[in-house]
Design a protein around this motif. Structure first.
Motif, PDB file in Angstrom:
ATOM      1  N   MET A 155       0.857  -1.183   0.000  1.00  0.00           N
ATOM      2  CA  MET A 155       0.000   0.000   0.000  1.00  0.00           C
ATOM      3  C   MET A 155       0.890   1.228   0.000  1.00  0.00           C
ATOM      4  SD  MET A 155      -2.644   1.521   2.882  1.00  0.00           S
ATOM      5  CE  MET A 155      -1.290   2.061   3.928  1.00  0.00           C
ATOM      6  N   VAL A 156       0.575   2.167  -0.870  1.00  0.00           N
ATOM      7  CA  VAL A 156       1.356   3.402  -0.969  1.00  0.00           C
ATOM      8  C   VAL A 156       0.456   4.583  -0.632  1.00  0.00           C
ATOM      9  CG1 VAL A 156       2.926   4.756  -2.406  1.00  0.00           C
ATOM     10  CG2 VAL A 156       2.588   2.315  -2.892  1.00  0.00           C
ATOM     11  N   VAL A 157       0.962   5.486   0.203  1.00  0.00           N
ATOM     12  CA  VAL A 157       0.211   6.662   0.617  1.00  0.00           C
ATOM     13  C   VAL A 157       1.074   7.898   0.385  1.00  0.00           C
ATOM     14  CG1 VAL A 157      -0.861   7.876   2.545  1.00  0.00           C
ATOM     15  CG2 VAL A 157      -1.079   5.400   2.368  1.00  0.00           C
ATOM     16  N   ALA A 158       0.505   8.920  -0.243  1.00  0.00           N
ATOM     17  CA  ALA A 158       1.210  10.194  -0.427  1.00  0.00           C
ATOM     18  C   ALA A 158       0.357  11.322   0.132  1.00  0.00           C
ATOM     19  CB  ALA A 158       1.497  10.444  -1.909  1.00  0.00           C
ATOM     20  N   GLU A 159       1.008  12.239   0.842  1.00  0.00           N
ATOM     21  CA  GLU A 159       0.332  13.401   1.421  1.00  0.00           C
ATOM     22  C   GLU A 159       1.201  14.629   1.215  1.00  0.00           C
ATOM     23  OE1 GLU A 159      -1.662  12.630   5.362  1.00  0.00           O
ATOM     24  OE2 GLU A 159      -0.304  10.914   5.338  1.00  0.00           O
ATOM     25  N   THR A 160       0.574  15.794   1.066  1.00  0.00           N
ATOM     26  CA  THR A 160       1.329  17.031   0.878  1.00  0.00           C
ATOM     27  C   THR A 160       0.760  18.140   1.749  1.00  0.00           C
ATOM     28  OG1 THR A 160      -0.064  17.781  -0.962  1.00  0.00           O
ATOM     29  CG2 THR A 160       1.840  16.435  -1.516  1.00  0.00           C
ATOM     30  N   GLU A 161       1.625  19.076   2.126  1.00  0.00           N
ATOM     31  CA  GLU A 161       1.214  20.286   2.855  1.00  0.00           C
ATOM     32  C   GLU A 161       2.182  21.412   2.518  1.00  0.00           C
ATOM     33  OE1 GLU A 161      -1.446  20.897   4.596  1.00  0.00           O
ATOM     34  OE2 GLU A 161      -2.198  18.837   4.814  1.00  0.00           O
ATOM     35  N   THR A 162       1.681  22.627   2.548  1.00  0.00           N
ATOM     36  CA  THR A 162       2.538  23.802   2.388  1.00  0.00           C
ATOM     37  C   THR A 162       3.393  23.967   3.632  1.00  0.00           C
ATOM     38  OG1 THR A 162       0.888  24.907   1.019  1.00  0.00           O
ATOM     39  CG2 THR A 162       2.578  26.300   2.035  1.00  0.00           C
ATOM     40  N   VAL A 163       4.663  24.317   3.434  1.00  0.00           N
ATOM     41  CA  VAL A 163       5.552  24.546   4.567  1.00  0.00           C
ATOM     42  C   VAL A 163       6.085  25.977   4.597  1.00  0.00           C
ATOM     43  CG1 VAL A 163       7.726  23.833   3.471  1.00  0.00           C
ATOM     44  CG2 VAL A 163       7.385  23.440   5.928  1.00  0.00           C
ATOM     45  N   ALA A 164       5.981  26.700   3.490  1.00  0.00           N
ATOM     46  CA  ALA A 164       6.416  28.096   3.451  1.00  0.00           C
ATOM     47  C   ALA A 164       5.719  28.797   2.294  1.00  0.00           C
ATOM     48  CB  ALA A 164       7.936  28.191   3.261  1.00  0.00           C
ATOM     49  N   GLY A 165       5.394  30.061   2.492  1.00  0.00           N
ATOM     50  CA  GLY A 165       4.748  30.809   1.433  1.00  0.00           C
ATOM     51  C   GLY A 165       3.377  30.253   1.114  1.00  0.00           C
ATOM     52  N   HIS A 166       3.097  30.068  -0.178  1.00  0.00           N
ATOM     53  CA  HIS A 166       1.766  29.602  -0.585  1.00  0.00           C
ATOM     54  C   HIS A 166       1.854  28.733  -1.828  1.00  0.00           C
ATOM     55  CE1 HIS A 166      -2.520  29.559  -1.462  1.00  0.00           C
ATOM     56  NE2 HIS A 166      -2.229  29.907  -2.701  1.00  0.00           N
ATOM     57  N   LEU A 167       1.217  27.568  -1.774  1.00  0.00           N
ATOM     58  CA  LEU A 167       0.953  26.753  -2.951  1.00  0.00           C
ATOM     59  C   LEU A 167      -0.536  26.449  -2.924  1.00  0.00           C
ATOM     60  CD1 LEU A 167       3.960  24.253  -2.967  1.00  0.00           C
ATOM     61  CD2 LEU A 167       3.568  26.123  -4.561  1.00  0.00           C
ATOM     62  N   ASP A 168      -1.207  26.608  -4.055  1.00  0.00           N
ATOM     63  CA  ASP A 168      -2.661  26.455  -4.045  1.00  0.00           C
ATOM     64  C   ASP A 168      -3.065  25.007  -3.834  1.00  0.00           C
ATOM     65  OD1 ASP A 168      -3.394  25.152  -6.814  1.00  0.00           O
ATOM     66  OD2 ASP A 168      -1.883  26.681  -7.245  1.00  0.00           O
ATOM     67  N   SER A 169      -4.304  24.827  -3.392  1.00  0.00           N
ATOM     68  CA  SER A 169      -4.813  23.509  -3.027  1.00  0.00           C
ATOM     69  C   SER A 169      -4.772  22.531  -4.195  1.00  0.00           C
ATOM     70  CB  SER A 169      -6.248  23.650  -2.498  1.00  0.00           C
ATOM     71  OG  SER A 169      -6.774  22.410  -2.117  1.00  0.00           O
ATOM     72  N   ASP A 170      -5.083  23.003  -5.389  1.00  0.00           N
ATOM     73  CA  ASP A 170      -5.087  22.105  -6.555  1.00  0.00           C
ATOM     74  C   ASP A 170      -3.690  21.571  -6.853  1.00  0.00           C
ATOM     75  OD1 ASP A 170      -7.799  22.419  -6.874  1.00  0.00           O
ATOM     76  OD2 ASP A 170      -7.630  23.955  -8.441  1.00  0.00           O
ATOM     77  N   THR A 171      -2.684  22.411  -6.679  1.00  0.00           N
ATOM     78  CA  THR A 171      -1.308  21.962  -6.910  1.00  0.00           C
ATOM     79  C   THR A 171      -0.892  20.949  -5.852  1.00  0.00           C
ATOM     80  OG1 THR A 171      -0.676  24.037  -7.993  1.00  0.00           O
ATOM     81  CG2 THR A 171       1.103  22.702  -7.075  1.00  0.00           C
ATOM     82  N   LEU A 172      -1.263  21.191  -4.598  1.00  0.00           N
ATOM     83  CA  LEU A 172      -0.955  20.234  -3.532  1.00  0.00           C
ATOM     84  C   LEU A 172      -1.621  18.886  -3.818  1.00  0.00           C
ATOM     85  CD1 LEU A 172      -1.322  22.512  -0.376  1.00  0.00           C
ATOM     86  CD2 LEU A 172       0.811  21.672  -1.380  1.00  0.00           C
ATOM     87  N   ASP A 173      -2.876  18.926  -4.267  1.00  0.00           N
ATOM     88  CA  ASP A 173      -3.572  17.681  -4.621  1.00  0.00           C
ATOM     89  C   ASP A 173      -2.840  16.958  -5.748  1.00  0.00           C
ATOM     90  OD1 ASP A 173      -5.557  18.145  -2.749  1.00  0.00           O
ATOM     91  OD2 ASP A 173      -6.971  18.982  -4.193  1.00  0.00           O
ATOM     92  N   ALA A 174      -2.423  17.718  -6.761  1.00  0.00           N
ATOM     93  CA  ALA A 174      -1.737  17.123  -7.905  1.00  0.00           C
ATOM     94  C   ALA A 174      -0.401  16.510  -7.494  1.00  0.00           C
ATOM     95  CB  ALA A 174      -1.525  18.178  -8.990  1.00  0.00           C
TER      96      ALA A 174
END
Length: 237
Positions: free
Chosen positions: A207-226
């Motif tokens: 099973m593979v799991v990937a998660e993302t979060e912004t750590v500085a500045g701003h990245l939009d939600s759609d890019t984080l999802d992608a």
């Protein structure tokens, strides 16, 4: 004005002591301020502020040197091309599809899945033995101070059906998680992954799991999802 006091961490990093009741941690020349008593670190959820601007939160993320490998393309096209790169294991090429570059990476290979899981996911693993746990953490940035962290965890099982069962539990919001590696391994303030930018898959008996979060500045939600959608496709790293 009182003379600034400093202390040295175990790794040799020298940080200033804030006499006013807060703690200032300097990461690559940037003060990340968190209130004493469990306040959220700056850049991680936004409850505190980042001194000197979030643009310097990671070394090399102010160089303005990130090439756009797909200029003028839509996010849909970028994600489609990034998936092809990720499946080939080409991390740098994958991130460049989003006009990002890898800044740091940490990895751990372990066997103790119970210790590194929570809630219903942990309960599942208590009943279905895992055979391996590989966790990776990447910091990526756009060269202009905006950055995200990407967690990729691979959990091996004796049977494919075990991996499929674990994914069914994992993909339910709030059901628990395979704990991502701590961002402190990248010398960043730790990150709480919300689970809102998440993707999972079964790869054979894994099973593979990937998660993302912004750590500085701003990245939009759609890019984080992608980023989560493509990072889950990386082969074992």
């Amino acid at each position: 004005m009182a003379k600034q006091k400093y202390r040295t961490l175990d790794d040799g990093t020298v940080i200033p002591i804030n006499e006013g009741g807060g703690a200032k941690v300097f990461v690559a020349g940037v003060a990340i301020v968190a209130a004493v008593g469990g306040g959220t670190a700056a850049g991680v959820g936004g409850a505190a502020s980042v001194g000197s601007g979030a643009a310097e939160a990671l070394p090399g993320n102010l160089a303005g040197d990130v090439a756009d490998s797909l200029p003028g393309r839509s996010l849909k096209t970028r994600k489609a091309e990034a998936k092809k790169s990720a499946q080939r294991g080409r991390k740098d090429e994958t991130f460049s599809r989003f006009k990002l570059k890898q800044l740091k990476q940490a990895a751990k290979h372990e066997i103790d899945c119970l210790l590194n899981s929570t809630d219903r996911v942990r309960e599942y693993l208590a009943q279905h033995r895992c055979t391996s746990l590989d966790r990776n953490l990447f910091a990526v940035g756009d060269g202009h101070g905006n950055a995200a962290v990407i967690s990729v965890a691979r959990v091996g099982f004796p049977k494919k059906s075990d991996a499929e069962g674990c994914e069914k539990v994992e993909e339910v919001q709030g059901s628990g998680d395979i704990k991502p590696l701590a961002a402190t391994l990248l010398r960043l303030a730790d990150v709480t992954f919300s689970g809102h930018h998440f993707q999972s898959k079964v790869d054979g008996k894994t099973m593979v799991v990937a998660e993302t979060e912004t750590v500085a500045g701003h990245l939009d939600s759609d890019t984080l999802d992608a980023l989560a959608d493509v990072s889950v496709l990386f082969p074992k790293l």
